[in-house]
Scaffold this active site. Structure first.
Site, PDB file in Angstrom:
ATOM      1  N   HIS A  63       0.827  -1.208   0.000  1.00 17.07           N
ATOM      2  CA  HIS A  63       0.000   0.000   0.000  1.00 17.07           C
ATOM      3  C   HIS A  63       0.860   1.256   0.000  1.00 17.07           C
ATOM      4  CE1 HIS A  63       0.393   0.841   4.422  1.00 17.07           C
ATOM      5  NE2 HIS A  63       0.346  -0.472   4.564  1.00 17.07           N
ATOM      6  N   ASP A  65      -0.464   4.379   0.844  1.00 18.85           N
ATOM      7  CA  ASP A  65      -0.906   5.346   1.846  1.00 18.85           C
ATOM      8  C   ASP A  65      -0.210   5.111   3.181  1.00 18.85           C
ATOM      9  OD1 ASP A  65      -2.400   2.932   2.014  1.00 18.85           O
ATOM     10  OD2 ASP A  65      -3.958   3.909   3.191  1.00 18.85           O
ATOM     11  N   ASP A  94       5.961   1.079   7.483  1.00 15.77           N
ATOM     12  CA  ASP A  94       4.572   0.755   7.095  1.00 15.77           C
ATOM     13  C   ASP A  94       4.106   1.645   5.957  1.00 15.77           C
ATOM     14  OD1 ASP A  94       2.025  -0.334   7.162  1.00 15.77           O
ATOM     15  OD2 ASP A  94       1.348   0.961   8.778  1.00 15.77           O
ATOM     16  N   GLU A 126      -5.274   1.428   2.071  1.00 20.86           N
ATOM     17  CA  GLU A 126      -5.217   0.255   2.954  1.00 20.86           C
ATOM     18  C   GLU A 126      -5.479   0.646   4.398  1.00 20.86           C
ATOM     19  OE1 GLU A 126      -3.481  -2.571   5.812  1.00 20.86           O
ATOM     20  OE2 GLU A 126      -2.847  -0.490   5.447  1.00 20.86           O
ATOM     21  N   GLU A 127      -5.105   1.861   4.769  1.00 24.35           N
ATOM     22  CA  GLU A 127      -5.182   2.265   6.168  1.00 24.35           C
ATOM     23  C   GLU A 127      -6.605   2.554   6.650  1.00 24.35           C
ATOM     24  OE1 GLU A 127      -2.928   1.962   8.249  1.00 24.35           O
ATOM     25  OE2 GLU A 127      -0.982   2.113   7.248  1.00 24.35           O
ATOM     26  N   GLU A 150       3.876  -6.210   4.027  1.00 20.65           N
ATOM     27  CA  GLU A 150       3.723  -5.523   5.316  1.00 20.65           C
ATOM     28  C   GLU A 150       4.913  -5.860   6.229  1.00 20.65           C
ATOM     29  OE1 GLU A 150       1.583  -3.349   6.288  1.00 20.65           O
ATOM     30  OE2 GLU A 150      -0.379  -3.680   5.379  1.00 20.65           O
TER      31      GLU A 150
END
Length: 367
Positions: A63, A65, A94, A126-127, A150
Site C-alpha cells: 500500500h 498510503d 509501514d 489500505e489504512e 507488510e
C-alpha cells in the site's frame, strides 16, 4: 524508497495519486505494462505487470498510503533521514520500505528470462477502507501466489485477524436536568451496555486459534450529552471487534445484538441501534500450502536458516486474496511496532534483505 517517502500520502485524507503516477512511470521505464486505477481525483492504485511464458502469476501487494503524522517528530516525516543503520520517515516501515524492495526486486527481473507473470499491485487506502485492493481484484484474482510486503521483520506470516467497527447509538429521552424522572438517561443506558459488552469480551478470551490471539471486543470512543443541565437523549459508542477464522462480521453482529437485546428485556427503557460501518474478514493459509513451503525453502537458501512462521498481529489485506481463491502470505521488512508511531524507522539492512528474498522467490517460482 526515498522518492516514495517524499510523497505525502497521509490517509486521511488520502492523496496517493502522484506517488502512484511516479511508481507507474518508473516501472514502465523498466519494461512493465502499467495501468493507473483511479478512485478519485487524488487517489490512485497501480497495476504493473510483465509476462514471459505460461508459468505462474506472482503478485506483489503493497500500500502507498500512510497514517497521518501527528506531532513531535525529530525530523521531517516526508524526507527519508538516514541515521546510522536506520532510515526515519513516515511510512518507512509501514510500508514504503516493503514497496521499494518489491519494486526493486521485480525491476531486476524485467530483463532476465523467467516463465510466468510478475505483477505489482500498489494500492491506495489500505489504512482505512481497502478501496485500492478491492478495486484492483479484477487484475489479481487469478494469481497463483500473492506476497504482501507488510512489516513482519522478514518472518513469514500466514494468518491475520479480521475486524469489525461498530457504531452503537444508545437511546434515551432528554429532559431538564432538575427533573430526571421525566426522561431516560442515554448515558446510563450506555453504561449498562458497556458493562454487558465487557462481559461478552471476557467470553471471547475462551476462543482459541493455533497461531492467532483470541478474538476481542473493545469500546473505543464514546460521545454523549449536550449541557450540564440536560438529561441526554443520545449517547454513541464506537467499538472494535477482532475476528479469528471461523468468525465473520455477520456472526459478530448477531452476538452483540443478542447481548443488547437481553438488556432491552431486563430494562424496558433501554434502547439502541447498531451499525457495522467497516469490516474485513480474517485471513489464513495452511502451513502446508505450496506457497508457504516454497517461501520457506527460498528463505533457507538465501539466509542459511529457517524462516519463522507466525501470524500478523494487525488487520491485513490477505483476506481479500484468499477469498478470491489465491494463496497469500505476509512477509516484509521492518517491524509492526514501528507502524503508526512518531519517529518511525526501518533498518536499512532489512530492506536489502527483503529485496534479496523477493528476487530469489521470483526466480524459484518462475523458473
Amino acid at each position: 524508497m526515498k522518492k516514495l517517502i517524499s510523497f505525502d500520502t497521509s490517509n486521511p485524507p488520502g492523496n496517493e495519486a502522484e506517488c502512484a503516477k511516479w511508481a507507474a512511470s518508473w516501472l514502465e521505464s523498466c519494461g512493465f505494462e502499467t495501468r493507473l486505477v483511479n478512485h478519485s481525483e487524488k487517489r490512485s492504485s497501480v497495476i504493473a505487470s510483465i509476462r514471459k511464458g505460461k508459468g505462474k502469476k506472482i503478485v506483489f501487494n503493497g500500500h502507498l498510503d500512510v497514517v497521518p503524522v501527528g506531532s513531535e517528530w525529530d525530523t521531517n516525516p516526508f524526507e527519508a533521514v538516514e541515521k546510522g543503520s536506520r532510515i526515519y520517515a513516515r511510512g518507512a516501515a509501514d510500508m514504503k520500505g516493503g514497496v521499494a524492495a518489491m519494486i526493486a526486486a521485480a525491476a531486476t527481473m524485467a530483463d532476465q528470462p523467467f516463465n510466468g507473470e510478475i505483477m505489482l499491485n500498489l494500492v491506495a487506502d489500505e489504512e482505512l477502507f481497502n478501496v485500492g485492493t478491492m478495486k484492483t481484484l479484477e487484475f489479481t484474482k487469478d494469481a497463483d501466489f500473492v506476497i504482501i510486503g507488510e512489516p513482519t521483520c522478514m518472518e513469514l506470516h500466514i494468518a491475520h485477524r479480521g475486524l469489525v467497527h461498530f457504531l452503537i447509538r444508545f437511546e434515551g429521552k432528554s429532559c431538564h436536568g432538575g427533573l430526571p424522572e421525566l426522561g431516560v438517561n442515554a448515558i446510563e443506558n450506555a453504561a449498562l451496555g458497556i458493562l454487558a459488552l465487557k462481559e461478552y469480551a471476557a467470553l471471547l478470551k475462551t476462543r482459541k486459534h493455533p497461531l492467532l490471539p483470541n478474538p476481542t471486543f473493545a469500546s473505543t470512543v464514546i460521545q454523549g450529552g449536550e449541557k450540564d443541565n440536560i438529561i441526554p437523549g443520545v449517547c454513541t459508542l464506537r467499538a472494535d471487534r477482532r475476528l479469528i477464522p471461523g468468525e465473520s462480521p455477520e456472526t459478530a453482529e448477531r452476538e452483540i445484538r443478542a447481548v443488547l437485546d437481553g438488556l432491552k428485556i431486563a430494562h424496558p427503557e433501554f434502547g439502541y441501534t447498531l451499525e457495522n460501518y467497516h469490516s474485513m474478514g480474517s485471513g489464513e493459509i495452511s502451513s502446508d500450502a505450496e506457497l508457504v513451503k516454497l517461501a520457506g525453502n527460498v528463505y533457507r537458501d538465501c539466509f542459511g536458516e529457517d524462516c519463522k512462521i507466525a501470524c500478523f498481529p494487525a488487520s491485513c489485506e490477505q483476506t481479500f486474496f484468499t477469498a478470491a481463491g489465491a494463496d497469500a502470505v505476509i512477509i516484509g521488512p521492518g517491524s509492526i511496532e514501528q507502524a503508526h508511531v512518531v519517529n518511525e524507522f526501518i533498518e536499512k539492512a532489512e530492506i536489502e534483505k527483503a529485496e534479496r528474498f523477493y528476487k530469489a522467490f521470483l526466480k524459484a517460482a518462475l523458473h
